[in-house]
Design an enzyme around this catalytic site. Structure first.
Site, mmCIF file in Angstrom:
data_model
loop_
_atom_site.group_PDB
_atom_site.id
_atom_site.type_symbol
_atom_site.label_atom_id
_atom_site.label_comp_id
_atom_site.label_asym_id
_atom_site.label_seq_id
_atom_site.Cartn_x
_atom_site.Cartn_y
_atom_site.Cartn_z
ATOM 1 N N LYS A 64 20.108 -8.098 19.676
ATOM 2 C CA LYS A 64 20.646 -8.781 20.864
ATOM 3 C C LYS A 64 20.076 -10.173 20.928
ATOM 4 O O LYS A 64 18.968 -10.410 20.431
ATOM 5 C CB LYS A 64 20.233 -8.023 22.129
ATOM 6 C CG LYS A 64 21.089 -8.356 23.330
ATOM 7 C CD LYS A 64 22.373 -7.588 23.257
ATOM 8 C CE LYS A 64 23.170 -7.677 24.527
ATOM 9 N NZ LYS A 64 24.115 -6.554 24.584
HETATM 10 N N1 GLU Z 1 27.731 -6.999 24.036
HETATM 11 C C1 GLU Z 1 28.387 -5.763 23.810
HETATM 12 C C2 GLU Z 1 27.443 -4.590 24.033
HETATM 13 O O1 GLU Z 1 26.462 -4.724 24.720
HETATM 14 C C3 GLU Z 1 29.082 -5.714 22.470
HETATM 15 C C4 GLU Z 1 28.172 -5.832 21.280
HETATM 16 C C5 GLU Z 1 28.924 -6.010 19.966
HETATM 17 O O2 GLU Z 1 30.134 -5.917 19.959
HETATM 18 O O3 GLU Z 1 28.239 -6.199 18.977
HETATM 19 O O4 GLU Z 1 27.675 -3.498 23.608
#
Ligand code: GLU
Length: 413
Positions: A106
């Site tokens: 993240k």
């Molecule tokens: N931000 C989204 C999540 O928290 C999608 C993450 C992604 O598609 O890699 O799941």
């Protein structure tokens, strides 16, 4: 447990309980608590007014044993290392639960994207990629949209990364369709919430027609979740965004609210709808409560006042670990984030796979595959919860943690 709940401490408390149930050692617990790599960079930009501003950017790679790290990039004033760490860990569990060949990561930039111009956002994003490009890529760490970012931001990441490494669409997902984005990625998280709710209702024999929903958040996830839940015959009685909330016991008109929000930027002031104080939407009488905005909104303070029968975590970490215990005691079911909102990363996986294979899937294929993977994951969680007499979050964590541990063992770590 810490004084104040935080993303990372909440994750650690769920992980700790799972490792205890599974009989895993303290060293496994600490391996799964810690991130493999944490990056912090300071990003200077010249604002439109000519002044210098410096923003802190983060990328945390939690685990890559099951596949490259995968997870969103968040632009929000509250972003800090603890939040990014907690969110990265949740991604490891989310991809493991969905059983897709990806790990968890993240990122975030501490900024208020509403106060930055398009040019400033583009410069900030490109500079962030310039600073961290050695650590990201199709086989190492793949970013995607999250709170405060969108397909356009992913387009800039794609362009900046490709300028260094040559055309590399698989380095980032959630891109505009014109740059190799996938059909169905935009609606995927909200659409997936609909699939999980449908699977839940089938399993527990609860009718969805006319069932009431309170929804927190009317961004990408909230809006598409509202549409999906309406398509299931459910009635959205309350909706909020960051600054306003509205209520009507007979249900609100989602299309009219979306129009109002795009024209005036606010949900409130719709004739005939009662305006609620922001946050009050969490406490209205309803069958399903879908917090689809930020983390930490259901706490030990407001948990005793929640009236919903089922909470579906559209956001990441909306229920703190302390609130989770209280809700469980009160008999309120929580469908956990790592299941409920995993539609987004599942379709990101399809986008990555399409880009690697130089393929373009039609929407029907994306929707069908998403339904298959998500329905399987949900049924697996419901089955395990029933068998082991666990709440749904514990069941989901047990399945995910076991899969990551199996991969660690198989790789000889
Ligand atoms: N931000 C989204 C999540 O928290 C999608 C993450 C992604 O598609 O890699 O799941």
């Amino acid at each position: 447990m810490t004084e104040k709940s935080s993303m990372q401490s909440d994750y650690e408390s769920f992980l700790h309980a799972a490792c205890d149930r599974l009989g895993y050692s303290k060293s496994t617990l600490s391996l799964l608590s810690l991130a493999a790599l944490e990056i912090k960079v300071e990003i200077p930009i010249i604002r439109d007014n000519g002044e210098l501003a410096v923003f802190s950017g983060y990328r945390v790679q939690h685990q890559n044993v099951r596949g490259p790290c995968k997870g969103g990039l968040r632009y929000h004033p509250k972003v800090d290392i603890d939040e990014v760490r907690g969110l990265a860990s949740l991604m490891t569990m989310k991809t493991a639960l969905a059983d897709i060949p990806l790990g968890g990561g993240k990122g975030g930039i501490r900024c208020n994207p509403r106060e930055l111009s398009r040019r400033e956002l583009e410069v900030l994003t490109r500079k962030f990629v310039k600073r961290i490009h050695r650590e990201i890529g199709p086989n190492s760490d793949i970013m995607a949209p999250d709170v405060g970012t969108n397909a356009q931001v992913m387009g800039w990441i794609h362009s900046e990364y490709s300028a260094i490494y040559g055309h590399s669409p698989a380095a980032v997902t959630g891109k505009p369709l014109a740059l190799g984005g996938s059909a169905g990625r935009d609606k995927a998280t909200g659409h997936g919430i609909g699939i999980v709710v449908k699977t839940y209702a089938e399993r527990y024999g609860t009718p969805l027609e006319g069932a009431t929903v309170a929804l927190q958040g009317f961004g990408n996830v909230g809006f598409h979740a509202a549409k999906a839940l309406c398509d299931l015959g459910m009635k959205i009685v309350a909706v909020s965004d960051a600054r306003s909330a509205v209520y009507h016991e007979d249900g609100v008109d989602i299309a009219a609210l979306a129009k109002q929000k795009s024209e005036r930027g606010l949900l409130a002031d719709v004739d005939g709808y009662e305006a609620l104080d922001p946050g009050a939407e969490l406490e209205v009488e309803c069958d399903y409560l879908v917090p689809a905005a930020l983390d930490g909104v259901i706490t030990k303070e407001n948990a005793p006042r929640i009236k919903a029968g089922v909470i579906v975590e559209g956001a990441n970490g909306p229920v703190t670990s302390e609130a989770d215990v209280l809700l469980h005691e009160r008999g309120i079911t929580v469908v956990p984030d790592i299941l409920a909102n995993s539609g987004g990363v599942i379709v990101s996986y399809f986008e990555w796979a399409q880009n690697l294979q130089r393929e373009v899937w039609p929407l029907k294929r994306v929707d069908d595959e998403l339904e298959r993977i998500l329905t399987n994951a949900a049924r697996h969680v419901f089955d395990h919860a029933a068998q082991a007499k666990l709440d749904l979050r514990s069941a989901a964590f047990d399945i995910a943690v076991r899969r990551v541990k199996e991969a660690l063992d198989a790789s000889g770590i």
